[in-house]
Design a protein around this motif. Structure first.
Motif, PDB file in Angstrom:
ATOM      1  N   VAL A   1      54.743  59.100  33.339  1.00  0.00           N
ATOM      2  CA  VAL A   1      55.144  57.968  32.741  1.00  0.00           C
ATOM      3  C   VAL A   1      56.775  58.351  32.179  1.00  0.00           C
ATOM      4  N   ILE A   2      57.582  57.222  32.433  1.00  0.00           N
ATOM      5  CA  ILE A   2      58.797  57.249  32.267  1.00  0.00           C
ATOM      6  C   ILE A   2      59.050  56.891  30.731  1.00  0.00           C
ATOM      7  N   ARG A   3      59.598  57.882  29.842  1.00  0.00           N
ATOM      8  CA  ARG A   3      59.582  57.468  28.528  1.00  0.00           C
ATOM      9  C   ARG A   3      61.052  57.212  28.149  1.00  0.00           C
ATOM     10  N   LYS A   4      62.119  57.708  28.869  1.00  0.00           N
ATOM     11  CA  LYS A   4      63.590  57.255  28.595  1.00  0.00           C
ATOM     12  C   LYS A   4      64.080  57.079  29.882  1.00  0.00           C
ATOM     13  N   ILE A   5      65.231  56.133  30.019  1.00  0.00           N
ATOM     14  CA  ILE A   5      66.090  56.224  30.781  1.00  0.00           C
ATOM     15  C   ILE A   5      67.550  56.214  30.427  1.00  0.00           C
TER      16      ILE A   5
ATOM     17  N   ARG B   1      24.421  36.961  40.136  1.00  0.00           N
ATOM     18  CA  ARG B   1      24.511  37.796  38.927  1.00  0.00           C
ATOM     19  C   ARG B   1      25.501  38.918  38.916  1.00  0.00           C
ATOM     20  N   GLU B   2      25.735  39.534  39.849  1.00  0.00           N
ATOM     21  CA  GLU B   2      26.730  40.548  40.089  1.00  0.00           C
ATOM     22  C   GLU B   2      27.941  40.050  39.992  1.00  0.00           C
ATOM     23  N   ALA B   3      28.310  38.864  40.267  1.00  0.00           N
ATOM     24  CA  ALA B   3      29.662  38.305  40.281  1.00  0.00           C
ATOM     25  C   ALA B   3      29.968  37.891  38.951  1.00  0.00           C
ATOM     26  N   CYS B   4      28.735  37.576  38.214  1.00  0.00           N
ATOM     27  CA  CYS B   4      29.193  37.095  36.690  1.00  0.00           C
ATOM     28  C   CYS B   4      29.404  38.386  35.958  1.00  0.00           C
ATOM     29  N   GLU B   5      29.265  39.476  36.108  1.00  0.00           N
ATOM     30  CA  GLU B   5      29.162  40.733  35.305  1.00  0.00           C
ATOM     31  C   GLU B   5      30.691  40.785  35.000  1.00  0.00           C
ATOM     32  N   PRO B   6      31.147  41.315  33.485  1.00  0.00           N
ATOM     33  CA  PRO B   6      32.353  41.322  33.082  1.00  0.00           C
ATOM     34  C   PRO B   6      33.319  42.304  34.069  1.00  0.00           C
ATOM     35  N   ASP B   7      34.562  42.156  34.245  1.00  0.00           N
ATOM     36  CA  ASP B   7      35.475  43.007  34.915  1.00  0.00           C
ATOM     37  C   ASP B   7      35.582  44.447  34.109  1.00  0.00           C
ATOM     38  N   ALA B   8      35.274  45.386  34.861  1.00  0.00           N
ATOM     39  CA  ALA B   8      35.424  46.674  34.374  1.00  0.00           C
ATOM     40  C   ALA B   8      36.894  47.264  34.334  1.00  0.00           C
ATOM     41  N   THR B   9      37.379  47.810  33.255  1.00  0.00           N
ATOM     42  CA  THR B   9      38.726  48.428  33.053  1.00  0.00           C
ATOM     43  C   THR B   9      38.401  49.960  33.040  1.00  0.00           C
ATOM     44  N   PHE B  10      39.114  50.603  33.410  1.00  0.00           N
ATOM     45  CA  PHE B  10      39.449  52.106  33.462  1.00  0.00           C
ATOM     46  C   PHE B  10      41.010  52.516  33.206  1.00  0.00           C
ATOM     47  N   ALA B  11      41.001  52.921  31.823  1.00  0.00           N
ATOM     48  CA  ALA B  11      42.416  53.085  31.483  1.00  0.00           C
ATOM     49  C   ALA B  11      42.651  54.376  31.010  1.00  0.00           C
ATOM     50  N   GLU B  12      43.572  55.162  31.248  1.00  0.00           N
ATOM     51  CA  GLU B  12      44.053  56.537  30.734  1.00  0.00           C
ATOM     52  C   GLU B  12      45.532  56.226  30.409  1.00  0.00           C
ATOM     53  N   GLU B  13      46.068  57.349  29.868  1.00  0.00           N
ATOM     54  CA  GLU B  13      47.474  57.415  29.568  1.00  0.00           C
ATOM     55  C   GLU B  13      48.383  57.175  30.892  1.00  0.00           C
ATOM     56  N   GLY B  14      48.725  55.866  30.941  1.00  0.00           N
ATOM     57  CA  GLY B  14      49.949  55.740  31.969  1.00  0.00           C
ATOM     58  C   GLY B  14      49.097  55.239  33.119  1.00  0.00           C
ATOM     59  N   GLN B  15      47.798  54.790  33.022  1.00  0.00           N
ATOM     60  CA  GLN B  15      47.224  54.264  34.272  1.00  0.00           C
ATOM     61  C   GLN B  15      46.176  53.351  33.871  1.00  0.00           C
ATOM     62  N   LYS B  16      46.206  52.159  34.515  1.00  0.00           N
ATOM     63  CA  LYS B  16      44.920  51.368  34.415  1.00  0.00           C
ATOM     64  C   LYS B  16      44.581  50.784  35.589  1.00  0.00           C
ATOM     65  N   ILE B  17      43.038  50.642  35.870  1.00  0.00           N
ATOM     66  CA  ILE B  17      42.546  50.172  37.087  1.00  0.00           C
ATOM     67  C   ILE B  17      41.491  49.008  36.516  1.00  0.00           C
ATOM     68  N   LEU B  18      41.618  47.995  37.204  1.00  0.00           N
ATOM     69  CA  LEU B  18      40.645  46.743  36.990  1.00  0.00           C
ATOM     70  C   LEU B  18      39.622  46.814  38.214  1.00  0.00           C
ATOM     71  N   LEU B  19      38.335  46.993  38.045  1.00  0.00           N
ATOM     72  CA  LEU B  19      37.343  46.571  38.959  1.00  0.00           C
ATOM     73  C   LEU B  19      36.675  45.206  38.756  1.00  0.00           C
ATOM     74  N   ARG B  20      36.649  44.429  39.610  1.00  0.00           N
ATOM     75  CA  ARG B  20      36.244  43.070  39.616  1.00  0.00           C
ATOM     76  C   ARG B  20      35.618  42.461  40.875  1.00  0.00           C
ATOM     77  N   PRO B  21      34.546  41.520  40.561  1.00  0.00           N
ATOM     78  CA  PRO B  21      34.005  41.018  41.849  1.00  0.00           C
ATOM     79  C   PRO B  21      35.035  40.089  42.580  1.00  0.00           C
ATOM     80  N   SER B  22      34.844  39.840  43.991  1.00  0.00           N
ATOM     81  CA  SER B  22      35.640  39.005  44.659  1.00  0.00           C
ATOM     82  C   SER B  22      34.956  38.425  45.980  1.00  0.00           C
ATOM     83  N   PRO B  23      34.998  37.240  46.198  1.00  0.00           N
ATOM     84  CA  PRO B  23      34.294  36.804  47.106  1.00  0.00           C
ATOM     85  C   PRO B  23      35.034  37.257  48.750  1.00  0.00           C
TER      86      PRO B  23
END
Length: 243
Positions: free
Chosen positions: A27-31, A145-167
């Motif tokens: 992760v860029i901390r300073k420029i 029912r699967e489509a109505c499940e809340p989006d799942a978020t996977f977050a770590e330091e400097g990284q974020k992934i969103l998993l969501r249903p899509s037609p």
């Protein structure tokens, strides 16, 4: 870690002889401007990470194994057969290749939704869209029912992934499932972003699936009126010669 270039593309424009200080996660901390005590500069332009807005990492192991040239329907049939024989690990290798090519953010389209670990291993951020499709009345409520499940978020330091249903597509997804995928469990005035759907892919596929058997002059997209993209979708379908 310090990385620098003779030129750098920054939010304010191009700057000369800049360095980037990175932490252990990349992760860029300073420029800041380059100093004599810093490592030698890379001869070239340092730019932000690229965005690959449409990947299919779960199919990466099939590279070179599914030739085209006979239409989309036959190609998909070949793909499904080869997928059963594919070695595991293809998605992880493909994610690492993306990083080597300068990609930092992706939108991955997945039938299974299980490509999150591959993105995590490569420290890529982005969105995984798990495609939902069915016109079968018996499966429709399960998919909704699967489509109505809340989006799942996977977050770590400097990284974020969103998993969501899509037609998947207009011709493979019942209108009620499209609505559930776009709006979720509750009625909303605005769709939960971001969502994607195939508007038109291949005329042969439409014909094979028998979805063009509609009353004369009736456009397939009329079934989906109210999803706020009707005029654009109509133009796409008509441009492809589909009614």
């Amino acid at each position: 870690m310090i990385v620098g270039g003779t030129h750098a593309l920054l939010p304010g424009g191009t700057r000369r002889e800049m360095v980037f200080e990175l932490d252990e996660f990349g992760v860029i901390r300073k420029i800041r401007p380059w100093a004599l005590s810093d490592p030698d500069l890379f001869e070239g332009m340092v730019v932000p990470a690229l965005v690959n807005a449409h990947t299919h990492l779960e199919l990466s192991a099939l590279k070179g194994k599914v030739p085209g040239g006979e239409g989309l329907v036959r190609w998909v049939g070949s793909l499904l057969r080869e997928r059963l024989l594919a070695e595991p690990g293809g998605a992880t290798d493909a994610a690492a290749d993306l990083v080597r090519l300068g990609v930092g953010v992706v939108c991955d389209i997945s039938n299974s939704g299980d490509t999150v670990p591959a993105l995590q291993s490569a420290r890529l951020s982005g969105l995984v869209q798990r495609e939902l499709l069915t016109l079968d009345a018996g499966l429709l409520q399960v998919r909704i029912r699967e489509a109505c499940e809340p989006d799942a978020t996977f977050a770590e330091e400097g990284q974020k992934i969103l998993l969501r249903p899509s037609p998947h597509a207009l011709y493979s997804t019942a209108p009620a499932l499209v609505k559930a995928s776009v709006y979720g469990r509750e009625e909303r005035d605005v769709a939960r972003p971001p969502a994607s759907i195939h508007l038109a892919e291949d005329a042969e596929e439409y014909v094979k699936l028998g979805v063009l058997r509609l009353p004369a002059g009736k456009c397939q997209c009329d079934r989906y009126a109210g999803f706020r993209i009707r005029s654009q979708r109509r133009r796409v379908l008509q441009a492809d010669g589909l009614r």
